[in-house]
Design an enzyme around this catalytic site. Sequence first.
Site, PDB file in Angstrom:
ATOM      1  N   CYS A  21      36.503  65.502  13.566  1.00  0.00           N
ATOM      2  CA  CYS A  21      37.871  65.531  13.064  1.00  0.00           C
ATOM      3  C   CYS A  21      38.836  65.040  14.141  1.00  0.00           C
ATOM      4  O   CYS A  21      38.500  64.956  15.317  1.00  0.00           O
ATOM      5  CB  CYS A  21      38.236  66.951  12.659  1.00  0.00           C
ATOM      6  SG  CYS A  21      37.209  67.615  11.327  1.00  0.00           S
ATOM      7  N   GLY A  47      38.111  60.669  10.817  1.00  0.00           N
ATOM      8  CA  GLY A  47      37.960  61.388   9.565  1.00  0.00           C
ATOM      9  C   GLY A  47      38.761  60.763   8.454  1.00  0.00           C
ATOM     10  O   GLY A  47      39.964  60.564   8.616  1.00  0.00           O
ATOM     11  N   ASN A 121      38.589  70.935  15.319  1.00  0.00           N
ATOM     12  CA  ASN A 121      37.594  69.872  15.448  1.00  0.00           C
ATOM     13  C   ASN A 121      36.338  70.492  16.038  1.00  0.00           C
ATOM     14  O   ASN A 121      36.368  71.004  17.156  1.00  0.00           O
ATOM     15  CB  ASN A 121      38.122  68.758  16.360  1.00  0.00           C
ATOM     16  CG  ASN A 121      37.061  67.702  16.650  1.00  0.00           C
ATOM     17  OD1 ASN A 121      36.112  67.539  15.908  1.00  0.00           O
ATOM     18  ND2 ASN A 121      37.247  66.985  17.750  1.00  0.00           N
ATOM     19  N   GLY A 122      35.241  70.461  15.307  1.00  0.00           N
ATOM     20  CA  GLY A 122      34.000  71.028  15.810  1.00  0.00           C
ATOM     21  C   GLY A 122      33.311  71.856  14.758  1.00  0.00           C
ATOM     22  O   GLY A 122      33.587  71.744  13.555  1.00  0.00           O
ATOM     23  N   CYS A 256      29.958  66.103  24.273  1.00  0.00           N
ATOM     24  CA  CYS A 256      29.197  65.367  23.256  1.00  0.00           C
ATOM     25  C   CYS A 256      29.154  63.883  23.636  1.00  0.00           C
ATOM     26  O   CYS A 256      30.149  63.174  23.512  1.00  0.00           O
ATOM     27  CB  CYS A 256      29.840  65.544  21.886  1.00  0.00           C
ATOM     28  SG  CYS A 256      29.019  64.597  20.581  1.00  0.00           S
ATOM     29  N   TYR A 262      29.429  56.422  19.699  1.00  0.00           N
ATOM     30  CA  TYR A 262      29.870  56.054  18.347  1.00  0.00           C
ATOM     31  C   TYR A 262      31.274  56.501  17.959  1.00  0.00           C
ATOM     32  O   TYR A 262      32.044  55.725  17.417  1.00  0.00           O
ATOM     33  CB  TYR A 262      28.873  56.634  17.337  1.00  0.00           C
ATOM     34  CG  TYR A 262      29.246  56.442  15.887  1.00  0.00           C
ATOM     35  CD1 TYR A 262      29.130  55.201  15.273  1.00  0.00           C
ATOM     36  CD2 TYR A 262      29.718  57.508  15.126  1.00  0.00           C
ATOM     37  CE1 TYR A 262      29.465  55.025  13.938  1.00  0.00           C
ATOM     38  CE2 TYR A 262      30.055  57.344  13.785  1.00  0.00           C
ATOM     39  CZ  TYR A 262      29.924  56.097  13.198  1.00  0.00           C
ATOM     40  OH  TYR A 262      30.257  55.929  11.892  1.00  0.00           O
ATOM     41  N   SER A 303      31.567  49.853  16.188  1.00  0.00           N
ATOM     42  CA  SER A 303      31.089  50.637  17.327  1.00  0.00           C
ATOM     43  C   SER A 303      29.940  49.981  18.072  1.00  0.00           C
ATOM     44  O   SER A 303      29.626  50.375  19.187  1.00  0.00           O
ATOM     45  CB  SER A 303      30.696  52.048  16.874  1.00  0.00           C
ATOM     46  OG  SER A 303      29.835  51.996  15.760  1.00  0.00           O
ATOM     47  N   ASP A 365      23.307  47.644  17.479  1.00  0.00           N
ATOM     48  CA  ASP A 365      24.030  48.702  16.775  1.00  0.00           C
ATOM     49  C   ASP A 365      24.030  49.952  17.638  1.00  0.00           C
ATOM     50  O   ASP A 365      23.266  50.060  18.604  1.00  0.00           O
ATOM     51  CB  ASP A 365      23.376  48.989  15.425  1.00  0.00           C
ATOM     52  CG  ASP A 365      24.345  49.609  14.418  1.00  0.00           C
ATOM     53  OD1 ASP A 365      25.487  49.916  14.810  1.00  0.00           O
ATOM     54  OD2 ASP A 365      23.957  49.781  13.254  1.00  0.00           O
ATOM     55  N   ASP A 366      24.903  50.910  17.297  1.00  0.00           N
ATOM     56  CA  ASP A 366      25.036  52.117  18.121  1.00  0.00           C
ATOM     57  C   ASP A 366      23.937  53.129  17.854  1.00  0.00           C
ATOM     58  O   ASP A 366      23.519  53.848  18.764  1.00  0.00           O
ATOM     59  CB  ASP A 366      26.408  52.761  17.895  1.00  0.00           C
ATOM     60  CG  ASP A 366      26.640  53.073  16.426  1.00  0.00           C
ATOM     61  OD1 ASP A 366      26.169  54.123  15.963  1.00  0.00           O
ATOM     62  OD2 ASP A 366      27.283  52.264  15.742  1.00  0.00           O
ATOM     63  N   CYS A 402      22.116  68.332  14.555  1.00  0.00           N
ATOM     64  CA  CYS A 402      23.262  68.755  15.361  1.00  0.00           C
ATOM     65  C   CYS A 402      23.916  69.961  14.691  1.00  0.00           C
ATOM     66  O   CYS A 402      24.138  69.966  13.485  1.00  0.00           O
ATOM     67  CB  CYS A 402      24.282  67.625  15.488  1.00  0.00           C
ATOM     68  SG  CYS A 402      25.793  68.135  16.353  1.00  0.00           S
ATOM     69  N   CYS A 456      20.705  66.366  20.082  1.00  0.00           N
ATOM     70  CA  CYS A 456      20.199  65.618  18.929  1.00  0.00           C
ATOM     71  C   CYS A 456      19.091  64.643  19.315  1.00  0.00           C
ATOM     72  O   CYS A 456      18.398  64.116  18.443  1.00  0.00           O
ATOM     73  CB  CYS A 456      21.337  64.902  18.204  1.00  0.00           C
ATOM     74  SG  CYS A 456      22.354  63.827  19.220  1.00  0.00           S
TER      75      CYS A 456
END
Length: 481
Positions: A21, A47, A121-122, A256, A262, A303, A365-366, A402, A456
């Site tokens: 977010c 978001g 956010n989280g 993170c 990304y 990204s 790509d990411d 995650c 992750c």
Amino acid sequence: MQKGICNYGLRTTDHEPREHCGLFGIYDNYEAPWLTYLGLYSLQHRGEEACGIVASDGKTLSIHKGVGLVSDVFNEENIKKLSGYISIGHLRYSTTGSSVLKNAQPLLVDYLKGSLAIGHNGNLINTIKLRRRLENSGSTFQTTADSEIIVQLMARSHNPDVIKRLIYALKKVKGAYALVMMTKDKLIGVRDPLGFRPLVLGKIGRSLCLASETCALDLIGAKLLREVEPGEIVVINKSGLKSFKPFPKAKRHAYCIFEHVYFARPDSFVFGDTVYQVRKKLGIELAREHPVEADFVIPVPDSGTSAAIGFSQASCIPIEMGIIRNHYVGRTFIQPSQKVRDLGVRVKFNILRDVIKGKRIVIVDDSIVRGTTSRKRVKAFRALGAKEVHFRISCPPHKFPCHYGIDFHTQKELIAVRMPLENIRKYLQVDTLGYLSLEGMLKSVSALRENYCTACWTGIYPLKYEGKVRKNALEKKCCGA
């Protein structure tokens, strides 16, 4: 007292963003709602599901929020109704709670101790346990978002001071959180003790502001002062800024690192690094680890672009923009169903036939999470005449769910769990496939490697989670409410 203007009339959206977010807040500026609108606009990539703004004139908190993009939800008329010199804003993607308007933030509540607005956010990891306990003792919840638990806990505290009530609540929750909050006369910013989520402090004129990323400060002309520290609460009011650090100092942090891979905009400064520079280094390391002979490097926008530049520079293979993105369509990674994802791939990207026909190409790509989007993209390159297609990914294979705010909660949805590397290559129909190693990824950032969360990829979780953490865990059918 609060006055609410909830936007039920605007279009709904099929987007269910899979990124973090976005938060913004500003104090002591009579254009606060407009500046918050601009701040949210610059953070739209965080978001696309819903957004909202709360403002205060020192006496009354007013709100406007709705489902959709910032440009859909807000216009000149409804922003003018949000008068005040304090304002916070939130962009939502749902990691806990369903995709409905009642879960849109900021949450604005009136209770005995006054009015309070909060944007989060989280993801909290002890939500079910706390919610059941609160409901059993008489609490009534208005949403299924985990963020409301913080408000409910604050209401339980008997302390007259809002900051002490906040500290009381935060000492009971576990997980990843960056918060922007406001009362009628205060702006508050919080980061969890491990610092999973970014939050920065800026200044424009005499006004102090908070934002998830520095790109929001840049847009409004604010100067970056510093990051809000992990475990810090900053309180901004007429007396200035006060800092509180009520938690024991953590032995390590847990930034993170997917923010760099990304989520964040490349022009943002996150966790001590400029995102563009980190992504470029990821591409350089990727070229060193997985060299290939090819005619062109093709980035997957947006990204993957910075990593592709690094890959091109390190490999001396020229870069070509073989994929053109329609920027008026949301990310395919943030669609709620596979059917809509499949449509998004075609609507959002177009491939330049003349660039790739008869050529050996390296797609950069990411990440690959589920693999379906990447497979369709490769198939399109093959159909348009690519001679060879090589795939390079600027992070390791995702193998673990995650629990801190990225919307893949189960292993079964991750392609790297379902298939070994060679089978992934065959599934994607590429000539070669190369993922960046964990070492190569961590080599590309400045902070100590132990201060990043890599759960992750490694399965090593900085915080133990309680039970199964599911997006809809707080819905009645899941938690027995």
